[in-house]
Design a protein around this motif. Structure first.
Motif, PDB file in Angstrom:
ATOM      1  N   GLY A 203       0.815  -1.209   0.000  1.00  0.00           N
ATOM      2  CA  GLY A 203       0.000   0.000   0.000  1.00  0.00           C
ATOM      3  C   GLY A 203       0.847   1.258   0.000  1.00  0.00           C
ATOM      4  N   ALA A 204       1.937   1.249   0.789  1.00  0.00           N
ATOM      5  CA  ALA A 204       2.820   2.415   0.820  1.00  0.00           C
ATOM      6  C   ALA A 204       3.454   2.656  -0.548  1.00  0.00           C
ATOM      7  N   ALA A 205       3.904   1.578  -1.185  1.00  0.00           N
ATOM      8  CA  ALA A 205       4.479   1.724  -2.527  1.00  0.00           C
ATOM      9  C   ALA A 205       3.428   2.191  -3.527  1.00  0.00           C
ATOM     10  N   SER A 206       2.212   1.698  -3.373  1.00  0.00           N
ATOM     11  CA  SER A 206       1.137   2.086  -4.292  1.00  0.00           C
ATOM     12  C   SER A 206       0.775   3.553  -4.133  1.00  0.00           C
ATOM     13  N   ILE A 207       0.825   4.056  -2.887  1.00  0.00           N
ATOM     14  CA  ILE A 207       0.502   5.468  -2.665  1.00  0.00           C
ATOM     15  C   ILE A 207       1.472   6.357  -3.436  1.00  0.00           C
ATOM     16  N   ALA A 208       2.767   6.023  -3.370  1.00  0.00           N
ATOM     17  CA  ALA A 208       3.749   6.822  -4.103  1.00  0.00           C
ATOM     18  C   ALA A 208       3.480   6.797  -5.607  1.00  0.00           C
ATOM     19  N   ILE A 209       3.168   5.618  -6.121  1.00  0.00           N
ATOM     20  CA  ILE A 209       2.900   5.495  -7.561  1.00  0.00           C
ATOM     21  C   ILE A 209       1.617   6.217  -7.945  1.00  0.00           C
ATOM     22  N   LEU A 210       0.555   6.017  -7.147  1.00  0.00           N
ATOM     23  CA  LEU A 210      -0.731   6.631  -7.458  1.00  0.00           C
ATOM     24  C   LEU A 210      -0.670   8.148  -7.325  1.00  0.00           C
ATOM     25  N   THR A 211       0.129   8.641  -6.367  1.00  0.00           N
ATOM     26  CA  THR A 211       0.284  10.092  -6.236  1.00  0.00           C
ATOM     27  C   THR A 211       0.916  10.681  -7.492  1.00  0.00           C
ATOM     28  N   THR A 212       1.968  10.029  -7.970  1.00  0.00           N
ATOM     29  CA  THR A 212       2.596  10.492  -9.209  1.00  0.00           C
ATOM     30  C   THR A 212       1.612  10.435 -10.374  1.00  0.00           C
ATOM     31  N   LEU A 213       0.865   9.345 -10.450  1.00  0.00           N
ATOM     32  CA  LEU A 213      -0.123   9.207 -11.520  1.00  0.00           C
ATOM     33  C   LEU A 213      -1.191  10.285 -11.418  1.00  0.00           C
ATOM     34  N   GLY A 214      -1.631  10.572 -10.192  1.00  0.00           N
ATOM     35  CA  GLY A 214      -2.641  11.613 -10.005  1.00  0.00           C
ATOM     36  C   GLY A 214      -2.135  12.982 -10.428  1.00  0.00           C
ATOM     37  N   ILE A 215      -0.882  13.292 -10.102  1.00  0.00           N
ATOM     38  CA  ILE A 215      -0.302  14.578 -10.506  1.00  0.00           C
ATOM     39  C   ILE A 215      -0.252  14.683 -12.024  1.00  0.00           C
TER      40      ILE A 215
END
Length: 488
Positions: A203-215
């Motif tokens: 989940g922590a790794a996914s948050i970093a990836i999803l945050t970048t994707l969201g930006i």
């Protein structure tokens, strides 16, 4: 219940669960640890996680959803005549929240009773006078519908907070009860805990990836909206930057790119020689004691906030350059303290540790056998550095310079305070110019209508800058990786 106390209560319940779960497992095994499937701490950790995860997840979900629900309910009370678009509705809702906070402060201070705060029919002038007594500035034009909406907002917020308390404690207690009932000596507690930990790591790794994707998606969608309102050719090839929220804007990006690259080039001309020479000295000539002191001191520059560098450029470097290149007693090339040269020099100082640290690591990665072979053939120390070490480390050094360049292109505060705000194409480095990052800040500052091209252009600028820095970073990483593979 205040959010902090609710969080502390959930954590305390989890710690109690840890102790009770551990004790229960040992009791079921009659105190013989050899009869347990897992170590005792795993049983306690299982109960702890069963309390914290549902409790904190319910809290986070409620904090996300509650403002959205209240916003939708309260905004329906605002008459259609009070706003023209979504942006003006948001301004009205900010007034509603401000008045609701004022009512809360007045109740806490005792200026209003809770009954008066609940009574929508209370005279507006009376409430304004009472709130003014405790220093809450509501302004002079609080409309009746704003006051009613604030009352509704305050009531729903209070009810929502109590419901959140019940939901969070209910989820935590449910997790506590279920995990305690399942706890016994044969339970595979270690497997359960490790699965949860693995899920948290994913989940922590996914948050970093999803945050970048969201930006990236946010930039893309808003950039598309901008190009629906403004021609792409005029944006990318226009030579005039003249935004006007009243209409008739010219939004050519070329002057901004020229200022950005001009400042970055000057910064690299300062940072690359100094940083590279410092790296060569630290890696090839300095002794262990000197290196242990000099390297940390050099890297302190990387920890200084950029706003401090900006103030240094504005208050020290700019006036110093004016005494030499200014119109009064100088060469007459410089009209003010803010210029490309001012920002470039200070940014170059900021980039020195980036270049020196990366180059130092890359030079140290060159195999010692290459140095020994050169020295064995009769070459001097300096000849070995010039003709063997630096050519071998050159790809990595180029990658370090490219990373520093991408850092320079994305810098904001130094150019805001040191370079000025003039968007123009000029070769004079002592003239004030502006950059892409400065214009992004400017376009999103103030009461801008986010549906207009003048506000959406900030996203187009950000997307363009993102693509440029991404290409530079990828190119630099490819070069560094290829260099590392060469000596692995």
């Amino acid at each position: 219940m205040p959010l902090l106390w609710l969080f502390i209560l959930v954590v305390a319940l989890g710690l109690i669960g840890f102790i009770l779960g551990r004790t229960r497992a040992l009791k079921d095994a009659n105190g013989d640890i050899r009869l347990l499937h897992s170590l005792p701490n795993y049983y306690g950790s299982n109960v702890l996680l069963a309390v914290l995860i549902p409790g904190l997840a319910a809290m986070l979900l409620w904090l996300i959803l509650q403002p959205m629900v209240i916003q939708g309910q309260v905004s329906s009370m605002i008459p259609d005549t009070a706003y023209t678009d979504k942006g003006s509705l948001n301004l009205v809702m900010s007034d509603v929240r401000r008045v609701a906070e004022g009512l809360d402060i007045a109740v806490e201070q005792g200026t209003l009773t809770r009954e008066q705060a609940r009574d929508i029919r209370t005279e507006l002038t009376d409430i304004r006078a009472r709130l003014g007594a405790v220093g809450v500035a509501l302004g002079s034009n609080v409309e009746s519908y704003v006051l009613k909406a604030a009352q509704k907002y305050r009531t729903m917020n209070a009810v929502g907070n109590w419901m959140m308390t019940v939901a969070v404690l209910g989820a935590a207690l449910a997790g506590f009860a279920v995990s305690m009932l399942r706890t016994n000596k044969d339970m595979r507690a270690r497997n359960s805990v490790e699965r949860v930990i693995q899920g948290l790591l994913i989940g922590a790794a996914s948050i970093a990836i999803l945050t970048t994707l969201g930006i990236v998606l946010s930039l893309i969608f808003n950039t598309i909206e901008f190009f629906k309102l403004y021609p792409a050719l005029d944006f990318f090839f226009g030579t005039t930057w003249s935004p006007s929220f009243g209409g008739g804007s010219e939004l050519g990006i070329l002057p901004l790119f020229w200022g950005t690259f001009y400042v970055s080039i000057i910064a690299l001309l300062v940072a690359v020689p100094i940083g590279l020479f410092a790296a060569i000295y630290l890696s090839e000539y300095a002794g262990p004691k000197v290196r242990a002191i000099a390297k940390p001191l050099l890297e302190v520059l990387a920890g200084i906030p950029t706003i401090v560098y900006g103030l240094f450029a504005l208050l020290t470097v700019g006036p110093m350059l004016m005494t030499v290149f200014g119109a009064d007693g100088g060469l007459g090339w410089m009209q003010g303290g803010r210029s490309v040269m001012t920002a470039g020099l200070v940014m170059g100082v900021m980039l020195i540790p980036f270049v020196s640290s990366l180059s130092d690591d890359i030079i140290n990665a060159v195999p010692q056998a290459m140095r020994d072979g050169s020295l064995g053939l009769g070459a001097t120390k300096s000849e070995t550095v010039r003709q063997v070490v630096l050519p071998a480390a050159l790809p990595g050094i180029v990658g370090a310079i490219l990373l520093a360049a991408s850092r320079a292109i994305g810098e904001t505060m130094i150019v805001v305070l040191g370079a000025g705000a003039a968007a123009k194409l000029n070769l004079n480095p002592f003239e004030a110019m502006t950059t892409v990052t400065t214009r992004i800040v400017s376009q999103l500052t103030g009461d801008a209508d986010f549906a207009s091209a003048e506000a959406l252009v900030a996203f187009a600028l950000g997307m363009t800058l993102f693509v440029i820095t991404l290409v530079l970073n990828i190119f630099a990483l490819v070069i560094v990786r290829k260099y590392r593979e060469q000596y692995d």
